[in-house]
Motif scaffolding. Structure first.
Motif, PDB file in Angstrom:
ATOM      1  N   HIS A 160       5.011   1.400  -4.471  1.00 35.74           N
ATOM      2  CA  HIS A 160       4.863   0.447  -3.363  1.00 35.74           C
ATOM      3  C   HIS A 160       4.268   1.172  -2.164  1.00 35.74           C
ATOM      4  CE1 HIS A 160       5.952  -2.007   0.139  1.00 35.74           C
ATOM      5  NE2 HIS A 160       5.969  -3.025  -0.699  1.00 35.74           N
ATOM      6  N   GLU A 161       3.415   0.460  -1.450  1.00 36.99           N
ATOM      7  CA  GLU A 161       2.706   1.083  -0.336  1.00 36.99           C
ATOM      8  C   GLU A 161       3.618   1.717   0.701  1.00 36.99           C
ATOM      9  OE1 GLU A 161      -0.321   1.023  -2.043  1.00 36.99           O
ATOM     10  OE2 GLU A 161      -0.806   1.421   0.054  1.00 36.99           O
ATOM     11  N   ALA A 203      -4.068  -5.646  -2.801  1.00 37.30           N
ATOM     12  CA  ALA A 203      -3.417  -6.289  -3.943  1.00 37.30           C
ATOM     13  C   ALA A 203      -4.148  -7.577  -4.320  1.00 37.30           C
ATOM     14  CB  ALA A 203      -1.959  -6.572  -3.614  1.00 37.30           C
ATOM     15  N   CYS A 208       7.253  -6.101  -3.760  1.00 36.47           N
ATOM     16  CA  CYS A 208       6.047  -6.819  -4.214  1.00 36.47           C
ATOM     17  C   CYS A 208       6.160  -7.192  -5.696  1.00 36.47           C
ATOM     18  CB  CYS A 208       4.805  -5.966  -3.983  1.00 36.47           C
ATOM     19  SG  CYS A 208       4.518  -5.597  -2.240  1.00 36.47           S
ATOM     20  N   CYS A 210       1.452  -4.678  -6.541  1.00 42.59           N
ATOM     21  CA  CYS A 210       1.235  -3.932  -5.310  1.00 42.59           C
ATOM     22  C   CYS A 210       0.013  -3.019  -5.464  1.00 42.59           C
ATOM     23  CB  CYS A 210       2.488  -3.137  -4.948  1.00 42.59           C
ATOM     24  SG  CYS A 210       2.471  -2.563  -3.236  1.00 42.59           S
ATOM     25  N   ASP A 211      -0.607  -2.696  -4.339  1.00 37.67           N
ATOM     26  CA  ASP A 211      -1.973  -2.171  -4.294  1.00 37.67           C
ATOM     27  C   ASP A 211      -2.382  -1.217  -5.422  1.00 37.67           C
ATOM     28  OD1 ASP A 211      -1.725  -3.511  -1.916  1.00 37.67           O
ATOM     29  OD2 ASP A 211      -2.549  -1.913  -0.680  1.00 37.67           O
ATOM     30  N   THR A 257       3.066  -9.987  -3.382  1.00 39.27           N
ATOM     31  CA  THR A 257       2.115  -9.063  -2.759  1.00 39.27           C
ATOM     32  C   THR A 257       1.563  -9.645  -1.456  1.00 39.27           C
ATOM     33  OG1 THR A 257       0.403  -9.986  -4.184  1.00 39.27           O
ATOM     34  CG2 THR A 257       1.466  -7.960  -4.927  1.00 39.27           C
ATOM     35  N   CYS A 258       0.932  -8.800  -0.664  1.00 42.60           N
ATOM     36  CA  CYS A 258       0.463  -9.203   0.661  1.00 42.60           C
ATOM     37  C   CYS A 258      -0.391 -10.466   0.585  1.00 42.60           C
ATOM     38  CB  CYS A 258      -0.314  -8.059   1.312  1.00 42.60           C
ATOM     39  SG  CYS A 258       0.776  -6.725   1.830  1.00 42.60           S
TER      40      CYS A 258
HETATM   41 FE1  FES Z   1       2.599  -4.404  -1.819  1.00 35.46          FE
HETATM   42 FE2  FES Z   1       0.919  -5.152   0.276  1.00 35.46          FE
HETATM   43  S1  FES Z   1       2.594  -3.751   0.280  1.00 35.46           S
HETATM   44  S2  FES Z   1       0.848  -5.658  -1.822  1.00 35.46           S
END
Ligand code: FES
Length: 588
Positions: free
Chosen positions: A102-103, A218, A71, A139-140, A211-212
């Protein structure tokens, strides 16, 4: 003698030992200030710097690039552009690493590491000599961690986000992480697609770095950061791989130098009114439920307490306007093409504090006036034609959640929002994994799935609140069930899911004593979550099986378990919150 335009001596006319800014700031303590500066300059000159360069305002740049964090995969390009902006404005850029989270690469959860990243950011901002900083996250958990750390320091700071990933194409359908990840995995579990197709779509869900691509955490935090006034205008939406993103990075560097020169510290930007603007945006974008936790944590660093009742009242007067998945149909790249945050903020104008200051030194209203003309688009709806008539998130209270719980009503099934059913209880994540697909599991479509012990102390609050539909029901066509937990869920998820039940089971919240067969009733319209068990029965169960609050013998885990707060306080560490209270928010 030369003077700067503000009447003060120019930096190069002040003896370096007298300065308290730039490279002279925060000297290492050897008991001899002159020697400390002499030594510092000797070392930095080893990297080829001249005295002339070292006279400039020093602007830090957090480098959160990591092979484990795709991300943030555009970090080198962003840092280069930020440096260009800093140099153009007369500053000296100094990038430095911090933790990156990172998630999908954080065990046990990314939430476990958010506070560690915030501490790393805070301490590096304090320890190293810088007059301002550009925080690059995406990232989140990274943007919340950086805003929490920077808020505690107070230094002039600009948030820059890495930007969203591009969407992919699977057999003619536009797909993106991670709403479509869940949808396709759900179809695979239900036997609707085979292993070949699920492998094919796996190649397409994340089509680039960034990012997502939906209104996940995010994207939510990117929009919240802009609404807070913590970014340059237009920062939230350009995709990671676009020229617009690079230009935003360059501008962020310039603004950081201007903030340093103007002494624009974060106490002037992170005010109650700025936080209220951020909450409006969270609600109006159908944003991630995690946004509430992170906003509570950032606000807590500034001395504000999040009032969940007042937030719910705000939600009732804030319609969802943004047509983004999972509440709507579009992706972040569509939002950017539709004008990005300027389009959303224009629509929300009557509900915003336009006098709130931003990092540019201008107010939100002034920045909106300066934004380009509005144009016809189909991603941001007008106030009179919303996606959903209230805010995306509703706050529930009742004997199952005395401290509150939340539900993303805009992504829930209307049929289940007024519902009573029989509880089917899972004691923890392992119990869920062991039994959810058991063909003999006693479960029906109208039951209420309950997962305990995934709160802050129970399991570092994983995004496991999105319980899967039991395989046998999924195969029979059941798409949604009422699900309740003390954990979180990804902002990319959807369904009738009650989260953040407070207090959590692991510290003795009522959830700890729910048993399969009990009846639970929710009324989203009435903002209630009720467990239909008498007080007497609750006391009997409490006496029969007291709760053992989790502890750890050593290390960061010990710190986490001894200090982490509940969801309503942002899951921050109690000792990191501001010592002085400024009251509760939102106030209006
Ligand atoms: Fe990084 Fe969704 S996994 S923003």
């Amino acid at each position: 003698m030369e003077h700067s335009g503000n009447g003060r001596k120019a930096a190069h006319d002040v003896h370096p030992e007298e300065r308290r800014d730039g490279i002279s700031k925060g000297l290492t303590n050897y008991g001899d200030r002159g020697f400390s500066l002499f030594l510092r300059k000797a070392f930095i000159k080893g990297a080829g710097y001249t005295d002339r360069a070292l006279e400039r305002p020093v602007i830090g740049i957090t480098n959160t690039g990591s092979a484990f964090n795709p991300c943030h995969g555009n970090m080198p390009q962003l840092i280069e552009a930020v440096k260009r902006g800093i140099l153009m404005a007369g500053g000296l850029p100094m990038d430095f690493p911090t933790i990156s989270v990172h998630e999908a690469f954080s065990q046990p959860t990314s939430m476990y590491l958010r506070n560690l990243m915030s501490m790393d950011t805070e301490e590096m901002l304090r320890a190293q000599p810088m007059d301002a900083v550009v925080l690059i996250g995406g990232c989140d958990k990274t943007v919340p961690a950086q805003l929490m750390g920077a808020a505690s320091v107070g230094l002039p700071a600009v948030q820059l986000v890495t930007g969203s990933m591009l969407t992919g194409s699977h057999r003619g359908e536009q797909v993106g992480a991670c709403t479509d990840c869940r949808r396709y995995w759900g179809r695979f579990r239900a036997g609707e697609i085979d292993e070949t197709e699920v492998a094919d779509v796996n190649d397409q869900l994340v089509a680039s770095v960034g990012t997502c691509s939906v209104a996940g955490t995010a994207s939510t935090m990117a929009c919240i950061a802009e609404a807070l006034g913590m970014t340059v205008p237009g920062c939230a939406t350009p995709p990671a791989v676009t020229a617009d993103r690079i230009r935003v990075a360059e501008r962020s560097g310039q603004v950081a130098v201007e903030m340093a020169r103007a002494g624009l510290t974060l106490d002037k930007v992170l005010t109650a009114r700025n936080f209220e603007n951020a909450m409006r945006v969270l609600l109006a974008m159908g944003g991630s439920t995690n946004g509430i936790v992170h906003l509570a944590a950032i606000a807590g660093r500034m001395g504000y307490t999040l009032d969940l009742h007042a937030l719910d009242a705000m939600s009732r007067s804030t319609p969802v306007l943004l047509d983004l998945k999972p509440s709507g149909d579009h992706y972040m790249e569509d939002f950017h093409a539709a004008g990005g945050m300027a389009s959303l903020l224009h629509e929300l104008r009557p509900l915003l504090h336009l006098d709130a200051l931003t990092v540019t030194g201008r107010t939100l209203g002034e920045e909106l006036d300066a934004a380009g003309p509005r144009f016809s688009q189909n991603v941001v709806r007008p106030l009179e034609r919303p996606i959903y008539p209230q805010g995306g998130i509703a706050v529930l209270h009742g004997n199952l959640a005395p401290g509150g719980a939340i539900i993303k009503q805009s992504a829930a099934d209307a049929r289940l929002m007024e519902h009573e059913g029989r509880a089917v209880v899972f004691e923890n994540i392992q119990d869920l994994a062991d039994r959810i697909d058991d063909p003999d599991l006693d479960v029906e479509a109208d039951d209420v799935l309950v997962l305990k012990n995934i709160g802050p102390k129970g399991a570092a609050m994983p995004e496991a609140g999105y319980l899967p539909i039991p395989r046998k029901l999924a195969a029979a066509g059941v798409k949604d069930m009422l699900r309740i937990s003390d954990g979180r869920m990804s902002g990319t998820a959807f369904g009738t899911i009650v989260l953040h039940v407070t207090p959590e089971a692991a510290v003795g919240g009522p959830l700890a004593w729910v048993q399969s067969g009990d009846r639970i009733r929710i009324s989203v319209a009435g903002r209630r979550i009720d467990w239909l068990v008498s007080d007497e029965e609750l006391r009997r169960r409490q006496a029969a099986s007291p709760v053992d609050v989790p502890q750890a013998p050593r290390g960061y885990q010990r710190l986490f378990l001894s200090s982490v707060t509940q969801a309503d306080r942002g899951v921050d560490f109690d000792f990191l919150m501001a010592a002085e209270s400024k009251g509760s928010i939102p106030r209006s």
